[in-house]
Design an enzyme around this catalytic site. Structure first.
Site, PDB file in Angstrom:
ATOM      1  N   THR A 185       0.861  -1.181   0.000  1.00 34.81           N
ATOM      2  CA  THR A 185       0.000   0.000   0.000  1.00 34.81           C
ATOM      3  C   THR A 185       0.896   1.229   0.000  1.00 34.81           C
ATOM      4  O   THR A 185       1.904   1.271   0.689  1.00 34.81           O
ATOM      5  CB  THR A 185      -0.908   0.068   1.244  1.00 34.81           C
ATOM      6  OG1 THR A 185      -0.067   0.080   2.395  1.00 34.81           O
ATOM      7  CG2 THR A 185      -1.847  -1.091   1.310  1.00 34.81           C
ATOM      8  N   GLU A 329      -6.036  -3.646   0.975  1.00 37.98           N
ATOM      9  CA  GLU A 329      -6.184  -4.637   2.052  1.00 37.98           C
ATOM     10  C   GLU A 329      -7.448  -5.479   1.899  1.00 37.98           C
ATOM     11  O   GLU A 329      -7.641  -6.449   2.621  1.00 37.98           O
ATOM     12  CB  GLU A 329      -6.238  -3.924   3.413  1.00 37.98           C
ATOM     13  CG  GLU A 329      -4.901  -3.386   3.903  1.00 37.98           C
ATOM     14  CD  GLU A 329      -4.640  -1.955   3.450  1.00 37.98           C
ATOM     15  OE1 GLU A 329      -5.189  -1.561   2.410  1.00 37.98           O
ATOM     16  OE2 GLU A 329      -3.861  -1.263   4.123  1.00 37.98           O
ATOM     17  N   LYS A 437     -11.908  19.408  11.097  1.00 39.63           N
ATOM     18  CA  LYS A 437     -12.533  19.525  12.415  1.00 39.63           C
ATOM     19  C   LYS A 437     -12.712  21.004  12.729  1.00 39.63           C
ATOM     20  O   LYS A 437     -11.768  21.682  13.096  1.00 39.63           O
ATOM     21  CB  LYS A 437     -11.705  18.806  13.466  1.00 39.63           C
ATOM     22  CG  LYS A 437     -11.753  17.304  13.195  1.00 39.63           C
ATOM     23  CD  LYS A 437     -10.962  16.482  14.167  1.00 39.63           C
ATOM     24  CE  LYS A 437     -11.142  15.022  13.807  1.00 39.63           C
ATOM     25  NZ  LYS A 437     -10.018  14.187  14.059  1.00 39.63           N
ATOM     26  N   TRP A 442     -17.407  17.892  12.481  1.00 41.20           N
ATOM     27  CA  TRP A 442     -16.657  17.402  11.329  1.00 41.20           C
ATOM     28  C   TRP A 442     -17.254  17.907  10.024  1.00 41.20           C
ATOM     29  O   TRP A 442     -18.471  17.885   9.835  1.00 41.20           O
ATOM     30  CB  TRP A 442     -16.663  15.866  11.307  1.00 41.20           C
ATOM     31  CG  TRP A 442     -15.810  15.244  12.374  1.00 41.20           C
ATOM     32  CD1 TRP A 442     -15.197  15.887  13.412  1.00 41.20           C
ATOM     33  CD2 TRP A 442     -15.477  13.865  12.511  1.00 41.20           C
ATOM     34  NE1 TRP A 442     -14.511  14.993  14.196  1.00 41.20           N
ATOM     35  CE2 TRP A 442     -14.671  13.738  13.665  1.00 41.20           C
ATOM     36  CE3 TRP A 442     -15.778  12.714  11.783  1.00 41.20           C
ATOM     37  CZ2 TRP A 442     -14.154  12.515  14.094  1.00 41.20           C
ATOM     38  CZ3 TRP A 442     -15.273  11.497  12.210  1.00 41.20           C
ATOM     39  CH2 TRP A 442     -14.470  11.403  13.355  1.00 41.20           C
TER      40      TRP A 442
HETATM   41  P1  AMP Z   1      -5.948   1.836  -2.147  1.00 37.65           P
HETATM   42  O1  AMP Z   1      -5.610   0.804  -1.171  1.00 37.65           O
HETATM   43  O2  AMP Z   1      -4.761   2.526  -2.744  1.00 37.65           O
HETATM   44  O3  AMP Z   1      -6.877   1.340  -3.209  1.00 37.65           O
HETATM   45  O4  AMP Z   1      -6.725   2.997  -1.371  1.00 37.65           O
HETATM   46  C1  AMP Z   1      -7.889   2.727  -0.644  1.00 37.65           C
HETATM   47  C2  AMP Z   1      -8.518   4.004  -0.180  1.00 37.65           C
HETATM   48  O5  AMP Z   1      -8.971   4.776  -1.298  1.00 37.65           O
HETATM   49  C3  AMP Z   1      -9.760   3.813   0.639  1.00 37.65           C
HETATM   50  O6  AMP Z   1      -9.463   3.494   1.977  1.00 37.65           O
HETATM   51  C4  AMP Z   1     -10.444   5.152   0.478  1.00 37.65           C
HETATM   52  O7  AMP Z   1      -9.892   6.138   1.331  1.00 37.65           O
HETATM   53  C5  AMP Z   1     -10.112   5.524  -0.942  1.00 37.65           C
HETATM   54  N1  AMP Z   1     -11.227   5.170  -1.824  1.00 37.65           N
HETATM   55  C6  AMP Z   1     -11.364   4.081  -2.600  1.00 37.65           C
HETATM   56  N2  AMP Z   1     -12.521   4.116  -3.281  1.00 37.65           N
HETATM   57  C7  AMP Z   1     -13.159   5.254  -2.926  1.00 37.65           C
HETATM   58  C8  AMP Z   1     -14.403   5.862  -3.266  1.00 37.65           C
HETATM   59  N3  AMP Z   1     -15.227   5.321  -4.151  1.00 37.65           N
HETATM   60  N4  AMP Z   1     -14.717   7.023  -2.671  1.00 37.65           N
HETATM   61  C9  AMP Z   1     -13.893   7.608  -1.775  1.00 37.65           C
HETATM   62  N5  AMP Z   1     -12.705   7.091  -1.419  1.00 37.65           N
HETATM   63  C10 AMP Z   1     -12.329   5.932  -1.985  1.00 37.65           C
END
Ligand code: AMP
Length: 542
Positions: A185, A329, A437, A442
């Site tokens: 990640t 994850e 915040k 929020w």
């Molecule tokens: P990754 O592991 O790089 O795919 O990142 C995952 C993170 O991307 C998630 O925990 C979210 O914060 C963000 N994310 C993924 N899909 C969305 C979505 N449709 N809307 C908002 N945030 C998203």
């Protein structure tokens, strides 16, 4: 008493065996790194994957060894995936958009023994090679004619390498919990963390993705995954598409609007998947040239929030949208938005309201929202809290990291803040570290960004919390305009007025030439916070 059914381990290579047997002539079409469009089939991919396994075995790769790929979405990359996993080795997809030092860190942490790379990334690897002691050889995904002169250790052209194998090889059977793949990640702080998928989790995830309310493609569909194989398994499409016999169109290195449009159009693609930035480029290209995509049924969009204006733009063209949320994850599917009762007949704004949520999970993902102390919060569509998940394709630990990442109920904290309504529709309001915040309350930066990009002159918008002497933090809206467009701070704020609570209104608007992104296409808020660290609101006199 145990059931009397067969013990049939869920192994990834069974997917490509099924595709080759039942959908053997189904096409996989690639825009190759060398340039031309290349057509192959699931049968050929299967046969060549066996040759990859044979060659890896001859090179001494065994169960549990890590083999890295740094490559675009191509048929060759797919063959390599199945070839690595078929012998119980671990396919480590490396994101080439990371900084070179991060790439080196990740390869060293994973202890990759072989690196299989596209031509594009040979120069980066040449610069890093002396910092990668675990790597014994480099395989370049090309043929002898295109193989460059290179200083990479034991470098060989992929076609020459597998050309030495006859494919007389059988994939064995091993425990379905054996590791199959890994992906780090790209955290914005701290070291990257290795997520280690198992054969079982990948196969179960493919079955979840095949759900009709999920990705839901069939053997009659054509899928173009713009989302790369190196980003969270390309959302599992490398497994789900072959398991269904869906035709695949692989875009290779060209992900700009014109190139993606060309493939969607000429290959009559019915399903496609990618992050919002990709769809922004596609829509701009289509609008500029007055283009249509009559065959396209569904745009799956995730990785960042899909703006309402983008959903509307696709619906206006008669194209369905599926807003998806997930994370590395989670293999990565978490939720997808589609109409279900009581919203089946929703139209206009009510329909957009549903499609704009991140949706509900398929069977196999459970979720809850909690407060900071871990107490469960109600599913009323209003209360927001920390979003936590569990399921057979959700991580329980990171590679070589000893700390526990699950709560006492076995749930993983996603780091996202969300609401869930009584029908199970989840709505992300923020990353927990990005939420603003203001006076103890929020404000959702994502809601403000989604609204701002609906303004006709705005290409992209980011909202960060900036210090305010009275409220602790107030929202600053940072805007990148569309090429050739002009507008004012006042005009943008006027556009937002009345569409959100008054106290959510940004205190100021800053215009920038470009908004920075992470290696996975998300807005890089840490860089923006840094850029605006000495910014003070005009209304913030103490
Ligand atoms: P990754 O592991 O790089 O795919 O990142 C995952 C993170 O991307 C998630 O925990 C979210 O914060 C963000 N994310 C993924 N899909 C969305 C979505 N449709 N809307 C908002 N945030 C998203």
């Amino acid at each position: 008493m145990l059931g009397l059914m067969q013990d049939w381990p869920l192994l990834c290579h069974r997917i490509i065996e099924h595709a080759a047997t039942i959908h053997g002539s189904q096409e996989v079409v690639t825009r190759s790194v060398e340039g031309p469009i290349v057509r192959t089939t699931y049968r050929q991919i299967h046969d060549r994957a066996l040759k990859v396994s044979q060659k890896l075995t001859r090179d001494g790769i065994k169960l549990g060894d890590r083999v890295a790929t740094i490559a675009w979405n191509t048929a060759r990359h797919l063959e390599v995936w199945y070839g690595i996993m078929g012998i119980g080795a671990i396919c480590h997809t490396v994101n080439p958009r990371l900084f070179p030092e991060q790439i080196a860190w990740i390869i060293n942490h994973a202890q990759d023994r072989i690196v299989i790379t596209d031509l594009t990334f040979v120069p980066i690897l040449e610069k890093l090679a002396d910092k990668l002691p675990s790597v014994e050889r480099y395989v370049v995904l090309t043929d002898a004619a295109h193989m460059p002169q290179t200083t990479l250790k034991n470098a060989v052209a992929y076609e020459s390498w597998i050309g030495e194998a006859d494919g007389d090889f059988t994939w064995g059977t091993f425990d379905e919990n054996t590791a199959a793949a890994m992906c780090y990640t790209s955290g914005t702080t701290g070291d990257p963390k290795g997520v280690l998928y198992s054969h079982r989790s990948n196969v179960l995830h493919a079955l979840m993705a095949n759900n009709r309310d999920s990705l839901g493609t069939s053997a009659a569909d054509t899928m173009l995954p713009v989302v790369p194989l190196f980003h969270a398994n390309s959302w599992g499409i490398a497994f789900s598409a072959p398991s269904m016999g869906t035709k695949l169109v692989m875009p290779g290195p060209k992900l700009d609007g014109a190139s993606v449009y060309e493939l969607l159009d000429t290959e009559k693609v019915t399903y496609t998947a990618g992050v919002p930035t990709v769809w922004l480029m596609l829509l701009q290209h289509m609008q500029a040239h007055n283009l249509k995509l009559p065959h396209l049924k569904m745009v799956v969009c995730g990785g960042s929030a899909m703006p309402r204006s983008m959903i509307q733009a696709f619906l206006d063209m008669g194209i369905g949208v599926r807003h998806a949320w997930g994370m590395t994850e989670m293999s990565p599917i978490g939720t997808l938005a589609t109409l279900k009762p009581p919203f089946l007949d929703a139209a206009g704004d009510a329909k957009l309201d549903v499609l704009q949520t991140q949706g509900f999970p398929p069977f196999g993902v459970e979720m809850k929202i909690t407060d900071d102390a871990g107490a469960k919060l109600p599913w009323d569509g209003k209360t927001f809290g920390r979003l936590k998940v569990s399921g057979p394709a959700v991580s329980k630990a990171y590679f070589k990291v000893d700390s526990n990442i699950l709560d006492e109920e076995g749930f993983f904290d996603t780091g996202d803040v969300a609401t869930v309504d009584e029908h199970g529709f989840m709505r992300i309001t923020d990353r927990s570290k990005d939420v603003i915040k203001s006076g103890g309350e929020w404000i959702s930066s994502i809601d403000l960004e989604n609204l701002a990009v609906g303004h006709p002159a705005v290409a992209e918008a980011a909202v960060i919390g900036v210090y305010h002497p009275k409220w602790d933090e107030r929202p600053l809206l940072i805007v990148q305009l569309k090429p050739g467009q002009t507008t004012t701070r006042e005009d943008i704020l006027k556009y937002m007025e009345g569409k959100i609570a008054k106290w959510w209104m940004p205190d100021d608007v800053a215009f920038v030439d470009g908004i920075p992104h992470t290696a996975t296409g998300k807005i890089l808020k840490t860089a923006l916070r840094d850029q605006f660290k000495s910014y003070r609101f005009p209304n913030a006199a103490a």
